[in-house]
Each structure stands twice: as structure tokens, then as C-alpha cells.
Enzyme design. Structure first.
Site, PDB file in Angstrom:
ATOM      1  N   GLU A 143       0.791  -1.343   0.085  1.00 37.82           N
ATOM      2  CA  GLU A 143       0.051  -0.227  -0.098  1.00 37.82           C
ATOM      3  C   GLU A 143       0.809   1.270  -0.163  1.00 37.82           C
ATOM      4  O   GLU A 143       1.610   1.498   1.015  1.00 37.82           O
ATOM      5  CB  GLU A 143      -0.709   0.019   1.366  1.00 37.82           C
ATOM      6  CG  GLU A 143      -1.971   1.029   1.161  1.00 37.82           C
ATOM      7  CD  GLU A 143      -1.792   2.101   1.961  1.00 37.82           C
ATOM      8  OE1 GLU A 143      -1.500   3.260   1.097  1.00 37.82           O
ATOM      9  OE2 GLU A 143      -1.826   2.156   3.198  1.00 37.82           O
ATOM     10  N   CYS A 189      -2.747   8.525   3.610  1.00 43.34           N
ATOM     11  CA  CYS A 189      -2.491   8.127   2.311  1.00 43.34           C
ATOM     12  C   CYS A 189      -3.870   8.503   1.317  1.00 43.34           C
ATOM     13  O   CYS A 189      -3.740   8.260   0.104  1.00 43.34           O
ATOM     14  CB  CYS A 189      -2.006   6.874   2.209  1.00 43.34           C
ATOM     15  SG  CYS A 189      -3.098   5.628   3.150  1.00 43.34           S
TER      16      CYS A 189
END
Length: 483
Positions: free
Chosen positions: A253, A287
Site C-alpha cells: 500500500e 494516504c
């Protein structure tokens, strides 16, 4: 808060405290820039020993029943919920806020959210069944999930509890053992999680070693069976290059560049309220945070006014105080980095929307800012900001605006604000992202997959897909009748 000292080495259920040949690093609070503790770092030898212990612990843990593993996950979740309730100076939430700069309420929320991950993976594990096929006459096929083995869990500082929880819960549910390395910037908060896990899992199932990537992560990558990494796209490439030769499976990720798309039928105030959460969650250090804002020309004036009014009210200060909306940024250099992104965008023709916010004299504080008409080529728009600033682009053509998001190369998250569900679905279909929020700034849920495409990584955490990322599948064919 008293000075804290901790060991970043927990192997086989034992804490290593011998500092001979090992270094200590200070824990610096971004609230005032001062050290409030230190952490003993591990060595390459510690990292290798952790893998050996994880290997010897693997088969016994993998052999435990699904019900047993689910019970352990639920016990961990209950303990996390108990921890989240406290906010005094000795609490985990207070430590998390002190160490990362996130608001105390967000720190509590992170611990609670971590509990949900363990609960969700317990549910997902119990729901998983062997598949049976009787299609070919006389032969039955069974498909059985099997644990990968040892999983290297490598995590960042911005969510030092919930990101490790998301990864470790999935690995434990699958029957894997774990070697865990957390980031130095929030080491004490992560080590509280390691301590809690050791109270519930058998010794050696989760082993923690903090230290430099070259000392800890590099040796692991040549020996583990799977990797679960969250961090920058740059570091993701480095890890991917090392594990490619062994074809080691990985969930990565990586960076994000979420567009916040406002359509011309949107409720302006609701869109601004949603943006304030999507942009300033965790002080902008997320994020999936909104990275650039795309608004139609027909709403430009109203949106500018509403956004100015909302953002101008933000209180920047000590995140442990109830009145604070934005705390400091964890890395010491980040305020200057974010300010430079804003300066570059305004120098290239953008207009700063907000007056300079009043900032505390000490600490790592950054002023919130939106840059109207920021150039699409500016770093503020085109790359991940990871701070409390964003570019605002006014569009005349929606297709051109959506092309901006697709051209970034990132594909983790994006947001759409509209009153028309049909139009929302049409826009979602045009955006390149694994996670979409329609009229909501909180799109992730532990029972659903979390992951992106392109420069934002590969694989999924959360949901059935997150469990299966830690498993391989065995197909067994059995003849049931004589031909």
C-alpha cells in the site's frame, strides 16, 4: 508525561533490554520538538533470530483451529477497546497523540479502529470455508486455504497502531507468523501494540524488531514467505526489486494522490464539510487524504467562500487540547516541505486562499492552506502532499478534470460530491482508484478491501481479499468412483 524508555526488540515473547552493541534513538514529540523517551534498536542478528523464531512457531500456530485463532483475535480486540477508553497522561491515546501530533480524539479513534480489524478478520476467518466441486464424474475437488508462512510486516508512522493492526490481524487469522518492524517516528506507540499482542498470542508468533531498514528489513526479505508493506512508492520499488528473484508475494500500500471531485449539482456546504475531513484528517498525513480539489466554474464563488470560512476557523495547536483542530506534523522537516509546495504553486500562478494561521512557537506545525487555480503540473497537485495543503482547480470540462486524476499514475482513493447517484457512479467509473468516497470522507471499512492500483501499490488489506493475501490455496482431487 514522564520520560519513557522501551526496547524495540521482542522475540519469542521476551523483551531484549541488553544495550551492548545496540543503539538507542530518541522519541521526539512534534508538539514541542523535545525528546520524551528513547527506544532500543535491534541489529541484523536480532532480525535473523526473529525470523528463526517465527519459523519454529509457524507450524504450531497454523495447526490451531479456526475457532481458536478467532478467539485470540476477539480477545485482542476487546483489550484494544479497553485501552481506547482512557485519555489520561499514562494512556495509549495520550502517548499516540504526543508521539505523532494527531488529535487526542483521533488517537482514541485509531485504537478503536484497530480493534475493529481484529474483530473483522475473526468474522472473515470463521466465514471462510473449503470449496467443493463435483463436476467431473467420479472425482471430487476440494480447495483448501493454507497459510503463507512467515509474513514481514513493515509499517509507517502516520497510523502506527491501526496500519500494523490491519496487517497483523490478517496474518494471524490466516495462520501465519509475523516479524514486525515499525517506523522510528512513532516507535513507542507501535511497541504498545506489540506488548498487547504478546499477552494473547503464543510466544514467537509475533516478533518485533525495530532498527534501520538495512539491518532489519533487508535480511527479512530474503527469508520470509510474504511481505506486507505500507509506505512510499519509492521504498516500495526497492522492496519489490529485492523480493522479485524469489517471487515472494507482497501486499504494498503505497502513495496516494486522491482527487476530490465536486459536481455542479453538489450541495456546496456539505461538499466543503466533507472536504475538511478528507483533507485534514490526521493533520493531512493520510494516504487517502484529499490531495487536489476539482470544482466546476459554476460553483467557484460559493465554494471559495464556504471553504474560506470553514478553513479559516481551524485552530492549530497542542493536539491533546479539545479546542485544537490541527496538530503538528510528525517529521521535523515536513512543515518546511509543505510550505515549499504551497510557495511553488503560488509562484506558478496559484492564489493562496487563507491568511497565515497563527502557529505555536515551538514544535512541527504547518499552516493549513488551499491554493486556488494551482497549476496542474505543480507538485502540490500532481504528487502526494501528505500535509494540510491542497491545490484547487476550477474546471469547465469534467472529462478534462477527471483525466487529471488518471494521469497522475496513482490510484488509491478519490472522492465525489453530488446529489445525483447516477452521476456519481458515472464519475467513479472514470476515476482510477481502489477506494471511492461518494459524499463521504471516510470510505474505508475493515470488512472491505483496502488497496490501490498503479503507483499506489498492489494487493489488498481488509476484507476477504486481505485474508486471502496471506494464504495460498491447495486443490485436492479425490476419485470417488471406479471408472
Amino acid at each position: 508525561m514522564n520520560q519513557l524508555s522501551a526496547s524495540g526488540i521482542r522475540i519469542g515473547g521476551e523483551v531484549v533490554t541488553d544495550s551492548t552493541g545496540r543503539r538507542r534513538i530518541d522519541a521526539i514529540s512534534p508538539i514541542d520538538g523535545n525528546a520524551f523517551g528513547d527506544v532500543l534498536q535491534g541489529t541484523a542478528d536480532d532480525a535473523l533470530r526473529a525470523v528463526d523464531v517465527a519459523q519454529s512457531s509457524f507450524r504450531p500456530w497454523a495447526a490451531t483451529s479456526v475457532d481458536e485463532r478467532a478467539a485470540v483475535l476477539r480477545a485482542i480486540a476487546a483489550a484494544l477497546r479497553d485501552e481506547a477508553a482512557a485519555t489520561d497522561e499514562s494512556s495509549w491515546a495520550w502517548l499516540l497523540s504526543t508521539e505523532t501530533g494527531k488529535r487526542l480524539a483521533e488517537a482514541q479513534g485509531e485504537i478503536t479502529f484497530s480493534a475493529v480489524y481484529f474483530e473483522a478478520f475473526a468474522d472473515l476467518l470463521l466465514a471462510q470455508r473449503d470449496e467443493h466441486f463435483a463436476v467431473i464424474p467420479g472425482i471430487e475437488h476440494r480447495v483448501q486455504p493454507q497459510p503463507m508462512g512467515i509474513v514481514a510486516v513493515v509499517t509507517p508512522w502516520n497510523f502506527p497502531i491501526s496500519i500494523p493492526a490491519r496487517k497483523i490481524a490478517a496474518a494471524l487469522a490466516a495462520g501465519c507468523t509475523v516479524v514486525f518492524r515499525a517506523a522510528e517516528l512513532a516507535a513507542l506507540s507501535s511497541l504498545r501494540l506489540s506488548d498487547l499482542l504478546d499477552r494473547f498470542v503464543p510466544a514467537g508468533v509475533v516478533n518485533t524488531v525495530l532498527g534501520s531498514p538495512s539491518d532489519v528489513v533487508t535480511p527479512w526479505l530474503d527469508r520470509v514467505d510474504a511481505v506486507s508493506f505500507t509506505g512510499s512508492t519509492r521504498v516500495g520499488r526497492i522492496i519489490n526489486e529485492q523480493i522479485a528473484a524469489r517471487f515472494t508475494p507482497a501486499v504494498m500500500e503505497l502513495g496516494g494522490n486522491a482527487s476530490f471531485v465536486v459536481l455542479d449539482d453538489a450541495n456546496v456546504q456539505q461538499a466543503v464539510d466533507t472536504l475538511m475531513i478528507a483533507k485534514f484528517r490526521n493533520n493531512g498525513q493520510s494516504c487517502i487524504g484529499a490531495n487536489n480539489v476539482l470544482i466546476p466554474r459554476s460553483l467557484e464563488g460559493d465554494f471559495r467562500d464556504a471553504l474560506t470560512a470553514a478553513a479559516s476557523k481551524l485552530v492549530v495547536g497542542d493536539p491533546r487540547e479539545a479546542a485544537t483542530d490541527l496538530g503538528p506534523l510528525a517529521p521535523a522537516n515536513d512543515p518546511a516541505r509543505v510550505a515549499a509546495l504551497v510557495s511553488d504553486a503560488t509562484a506558478a500562478g496559484g492564489q493562496a486562499l487563507l491568511a497565515q494561521a497563527e502557529l505555536p512557537a515551538a514544535g512541527h506545525y504547518a499552516a493549513p492552506q488551499f491554493v486556488m487555480n494551482a497549476p496542474a503540473t505543480s507538485t502540490l497537485v500532481a504528487d502526494e502532499v501528505f500535509g494540510p495543503a491542497a491545490g484547487v482547480i476550477v474546471y469547465d470540462n469534467l472529462d478534462e478534470a477527471l483525466a487529471l486524476q488518471r494521469s497522475s499514475g496513482y490510484g488509491l482513493a478519490s472522492y465525489v460530491c453530488t446529489e445525483d447517484p447516477g452521476r456519481a457512479d458515472a464519475v467513479v467509473a472514470e476515476l482510477r482508484a481502489g477506494i471511492m468516497g461518494i459524499n463521504t470522507a471516510t470510505p474505508n471499512y475493515p470488512g472491505a478491501p483496502f488497496g490501490g492500483v498503479g503507483l499506489s501499490g498492489v494487493g489488498y488489506e481488509g476484507g476477504r481479499q486481505g485474508l486471502e493475501a496471506h494464504q495460498h490455496f491447495r486443490t485436492i482431487a479425490t476419485r470417488t468412483a471406479t471408472p
